[in-house]
Design an enzyme around this catalytic site. Structure first.
Site, PDB file in Angstrom:
ATOM      1  CE1 TYR A  74      -4.245   1.706   0.486  1.00  0.00           C
ATOM      2  CE2 TYR A  74      -2.745   3.332   1.425  1.00  0.00           C
ATOM      3  CZ  TYR A  74      -3.988   3.008   0.906  1.00  0.00           C
ATOM      4  OH  TYR A  74      -4.958   3.955   0.779  1.00  0.00           O
ATOM      5  CG  PHE A 126      -6.956  16.169 -24.996  1.00  0.00           C
ATOM      6  CD1 PHE A 126      -7.113  15.688 -26.279  1.00  0.00           C
ATOM      7  CD2 PHE A 126      -7.382  15.392 -23.928  1.00  0.00           C
ATOM      8  CE1 PHE A 126      -7.681  14.444 -26.492  1.00  0.00           C
ATOM      9  CE2 PHE A 126      -7.951  14.145 -24.142  1.00  0.00           C
ATOM     10  CZ  PHE A 126      -8.101  13.677 -25.433  1.00  0.00           C
ATOM     11  CG  ASP A 127     -11.673  15.849 -25.676  1.00  0.00           C
ATOM     12  OD1 ASP A 127     -10.758  15.326 -25.010  1.00  0.00           O
ATOM     13  OD2 ASP A 127     -12.348  15.218 -26.504  1.00  0.00           O
ATOM     14  CG  ASP A 216      -1.848  17.746 -21.767  1.00  0.00           C
ATOM     15  OD1 ASP A 216      -1.515  16.590 -21.460  1.00  0.00           O
ATOM     16  OD2 ASP A 216      -2.991  18.037 -22.172  1.00  0.00           O
ATOM     17  CB  ALA A 218      -0.337  12.644 -23.836  1.00  0.00           C
ATOM     18  CE  LYS A 259      -3.690   9.853 -25.061  1.00  0.00           C
ATOM     19  NZ  LYS A 259      -4.297  10.695 -24.032  1.00  0.00           N
ATOM     20  CG  HIS A 451     -18.649  12.412 -29.895  1.00  0.00           C
ATOM     21  ND1 HIS A 451     -18.657  13.545 -29.114  1.00  0.00           N
ATOM     22  CD2 HIS A 451     -17.550  11.707 -29.532  1.00  0.00           C
ATOM     23  CE1 HIS A 451     -17.587  13.525 -28.328  1.00  0.00           C
ATOM     24  NE2 HIS A 451     -16.903  12.417 -28.560  1.00  0.00           N
TER      25      HIS A 451
HETATM   26  C1  LIG Z   1      -5.298  11.565 -23.730  1.00  0.00           C
HETATM   27  C2  LIG Z   1      -4.945  12.939 -23.359  1.00  0.00           C
HETATM   28  C3  LIG Z   1      -5.347  13.501 -22.132  1.00  0.00           C
HETATM   29  C4  LIG Z   1      -6.271  12.773 -21.169  1.00  0.00           C
HETATM   30  O1  LIG Z   1      -5.724  11.627 -20.717  1.00  0.00           O
HETATM   31  P1  LIG Z   1      -6.571  10.303 -20.329  1.00  0.00           P
HETATM   32  O2  LIG Z   1      -5.484   9.361 -19.953  1.00  0.00           O
HETATM   33  O3  LIG Z   1      -7.353   9.903 -21.527  1.00  0.00           O
HETATM   34  O4  LIG Z   1      -7.434  10.675 -19.184  1.00  0.00           O
HETATM   35  C5  LIG Z   1      -4.927  14.773 -21.853  1.00  0.00           C
HETATM   36  N1  LIG Z   1      -4.179  15.481 -22.702  1.00  0.00           N
HETATM   37  C6  LIG Z   1      -3.780  14.989 -23.876  1.00  0.00           C
HETATM   38  C7  LIG Z   1      -2.944  15.813 -24.796  1.00  0.00           C
HETATM   39  C8  LIG Z   1      -4.156  13.705 -24.257  1.00  0.00           C
HETATM   40  O5  LIG Z   1      -3.796  13.232 -25.458  1.00  0.00           O
END
Ligand SMILES: *Cc1c(COP(=O)(O)O)cnc(C)c1O
Length: 466
Positions: A74, A126-127, A216, A218, A259, A451
Site C-alpha cells: 500500500y 485537449f478536450d 501536457d 502525453a 500514449k 457523439h
Molecule cells: C489523452 C490525453 C489527455 C487525457 O488523458 P486520459 O489518460 O485519456 O485521461 C490529456 N491530454 C492529452 C494531450 C491527451 O492526449
C-alpha cells in the site's frame, strides 16, 4: 505513382492476438444495430480498430516481465520507487505523483491551482483538459500559431502563438492566469509538434511574468523526435537530451501515460514546487489513492518505468513516425485528401473536401466513418460537426468546427504495415463509390459529448430518411 517504402519494424512478434473480418452481411447488421454510431460497435466485430492510440499500445516482452515484479504494498512500494526514479530521470522534476490516467492528473492540478474566473492558456486544450478547467471554474483559452489553420504543410504547426500569449498576459494581467500549458504534441491540431524554439519562447514569457508553465506531455517522445528530425541544431542530440531541455524549461508536467508511457493505463504529475506537491497529495489521498500508488497497481508502475524509456528509443520513434507518414501517403494515393504534414499519432482525412455533396449538418465525417466499417470492418472516428457541433451552453448556438475530419489513430506497435495497406485498399474502394455515400441525421442525443451515445439515420440530400 510514387513507391513508398514501408517503415522497418524494430521488433518482431512474440505473442499474437487473432482478429477476424466479419462478412459484409454481418457488418451491415452490426452497424445498423449500432444506429450508425461506431462507438456502439463491439470491438470483437471490428477487424482493424483505429479509434484511438490511447491505452491501445502493445506492451513489450520486457514490460510483461516487469509486470510480474509489481510490488503491491500500500505504501512505499518498490515499484513506486522504480517509477519515481524513471520520471525524475526523464522529466527532471523532484516530486512525482502517480495518477490512474491523464484526466485525473488534470482534476488534481486544476482543483488545486485554478481560482474561479482565472484563465488557463494552452496552444490547444485537449478536450478533457478543457473540461477539467471549466469544471473548476477556470476559463480555457487556446492560442495556436497561425500556421495551424493553414492547408500548406509547415514543420511545427503545434506551436503556440507567442505574440498573442504576450498580448493576452499584458491585457489581463499575470494574476488572472492560473497557468500556461503547452500540449506536446498538439493533439487537437492533429498531433502536430511544438518546436524547441517555441518552448523556450513560451518559457521566457512565463518566467518574465512569473506565471507557472506546465506541459501536457502525453506524446512527449514523439515531439522530441520531430525536434531532432526537423529543427536546426538538434539533429545530433539524443532524445533524452532533447527531453531534458524541454522539461528544464517548465515548472512541471501532467501526463496521460496511455500514449508515450507505452502502457494501457496510467498517468502522473511531476513538479519541483514542494508546497504545491503537498497540497496535491492532500487532495489525492481523498480522491485518487495514497501518493505512492495513485490509483494504479504496483505492476502498472513497473510497466510505466519500462515503457517511458522504450518510447524514447530512436529506432522505435523512427518507425512510429514513419509508419504514420507511410499510412498517410497510402491514403492520399488512394484518393482521399489528408491534413499535411501527418503528425505523430494519426492520419486525418478531410471528409468535408472528400464528400462535397454532404453538407456539414449531415456529417460527412460520420458518413465516411460508417463506410469504412461497412466496406472493410475498419473503425475510424469523426472529428467534426458530430463531435463538436453541439449547442454551446454559453451562447445557445450550434458550434461549427473549422473542418469535417475523420481521424485514423495508429495504436503503438499493434498493426503491421500490411494492415495499413489493407486499410488503404478499403479507402480506394470507397473512393470509387463516394458519390453514393448518404448524409446522416441524429435521431437521439444526450446534452453533453453526444457523439459517444447518439443514434443516427441515413438521409438523402433533402434530409429525408433513406
Ligand atoms: C489523452 C490525453 C489527455 C487525457 O488523458 P486520459 O489518460 O485519456 O485521461 C490529456 N491530454 C492529452 C494531450 C491527451 O492526449
Amino acid at each position: 505513382m510514387k513507391r513508398i517504402n514501408p517503415p522497418y519494424e524494430p521488433h518482431r512478434i512474440k505473442s499474437v492476438e487473432p482478429i477476424h473480418l466479419l462478412s459484409r452481411e454481418e457488418r451491415e447488421k452490426k452497424i445498423t444495430a449500432a444506429n450508425y454510431n461506431i462507438f456502439k460497435l463491439d470491438a470483437a466485430d471490428i477487424y482493424i480498430d483505429l479509434l484511438t492510440d490511447s491505452g491501445t499500445t502493445a506492451m513489450s516482452a520486457k514490460q510483461w516481465a516487469a509486470l510480474m515484479l509489481g510490488d503491491e504494498s500500500y505504501a512505499g512500494a518498490v515499484s513506486f520507487r522504480h517509477f519515481e526514479a524513471t520520471v525524475r530521470d526523464i522529466f527532471h522534476k523532484q516530486f512525482v505523483i502517480p495518477c490512474h490516467q491523464g484526466r485525473s492528473a488534470e482534476n488534481l492540478m486544476f482543483s488545486t491551482v485554478v481560482k474561479h474566473g482565472q484563465y488557463v492558456l494552452n496552444n490547444t486544450h485537449f478536450d478533457t483538459t478543457k473540461g477539467n478547467t471549466l469544471h473548476k471554474g477556470g476559463i480555457p483559452v487556446d492560442l495556436p500559431c497561425p500556421e495551424a489553420a493553414l492547408d500548406e504543410p509547415a514543420p511545427f504547426k503545434g506551436n503556440m502563438d507567442i505574440v498573442k500569449l504576450d498580448d493576452f498576459i499584458r491585457e489581463h494581467g499575470a494574476d488572472a492566469i492560473a497557468m500556461v500549458m503547452l500540449t506536446i504534441t498538439n493533439n487537437s491540431v492533429g498531433g502536430q509538434p511544438v518546436s524547441m524554439e517555441n518552448i523556450h519562447a513560451v518559457s521566457d514569457i512565463c518566467r518574465k511574468y512569473h506565471i507557472p508553465f506546465y506541459f501536457d506531455c502525453a506524446r512527449f517522445a514523439e515531439n522530441c523526435y520531430f525536434v531532432k528530425r526537423d529543427e536546426p541544431g538538434y539533429h545530433d542530440k539524443s532524445i533524452a537530451e532533447i527531453a531534458a531541455e524541454t522539461f528544464d524549461a517548465c515548472d512541471g508536467v501532467l501526463m496521460s501515460a496511455k500514449k508515450d508511457g507505452m502502457a494501457n493505463i496510467g498517468g502522473f504529475i511531476a513538479l519541483n514546487d514542494e508546497d504545491l506537491y503537498r497540497r496535491l497529495t492532500e487532495l489525492m489521498i481523498i480522491v485518487e489513492g495514497f501518493p505512492t500508488y495513485g490509483g494504479l497497481a504496483g505492476r502498472d508502475l513497473e510497466v510505466l518505468a519500462v515503457g517511458l524509456h522504450e518510447a524514447m528509443n530512436l529506432d522505435y520513434l523512427a518507425y512510429r513516425i514513419n509508419q504514420v507518414a507511410y499510412f498517410g501517403e497510402l491514403i492520399k494515393q488512394a484518393g482521399m485528401p489528408i491534413v499535411e504534414p501527418t503528425g505523430g499519432h494519426a492520419v486525418f482525412i478531410d471528409a468535408g473536401a472528400f464528400l462535397p455533396h454532404i453538407p456539414a449538418e449531415q456529417f460527412p465525417g460520420q458518413s465516411l466513418a460508417v463506410e469504412f466499417y461497412r466496406e472493410g470492418g475498419v473503425r475510424v472516428v469523426e472529428i467534426g460537426s458530430l463531435m463538436f457541433g453541439d449547442i454551446d451552453p454559453e451562447t445557445g448556438k450550434a458550434q461549427t468546427p473549422p473542418k469535417e475530419l475523420v481521424r485514423m489513430a495508429l495504436p503503438r506497435r499493434v498493426y503491421t504495415n500490411t494492415h495499413y495497406n489493407y486499410v488503404a485498399e478499403i479507402a480506394a474502394k470507397i473512393v470509387e463509390h463516394k458519390k453514393n455515400l448518404p448524409g446522416y441525421k441524429i435521431t437521439r442525443q444526450s446534452p453533453l459529448l453526444r457523439h459517444f451515445t447518439c443514434d443516427l439515420k441515413a438521409v438523402n440530400p433533402k434530409g429525408v430518411t433513406v
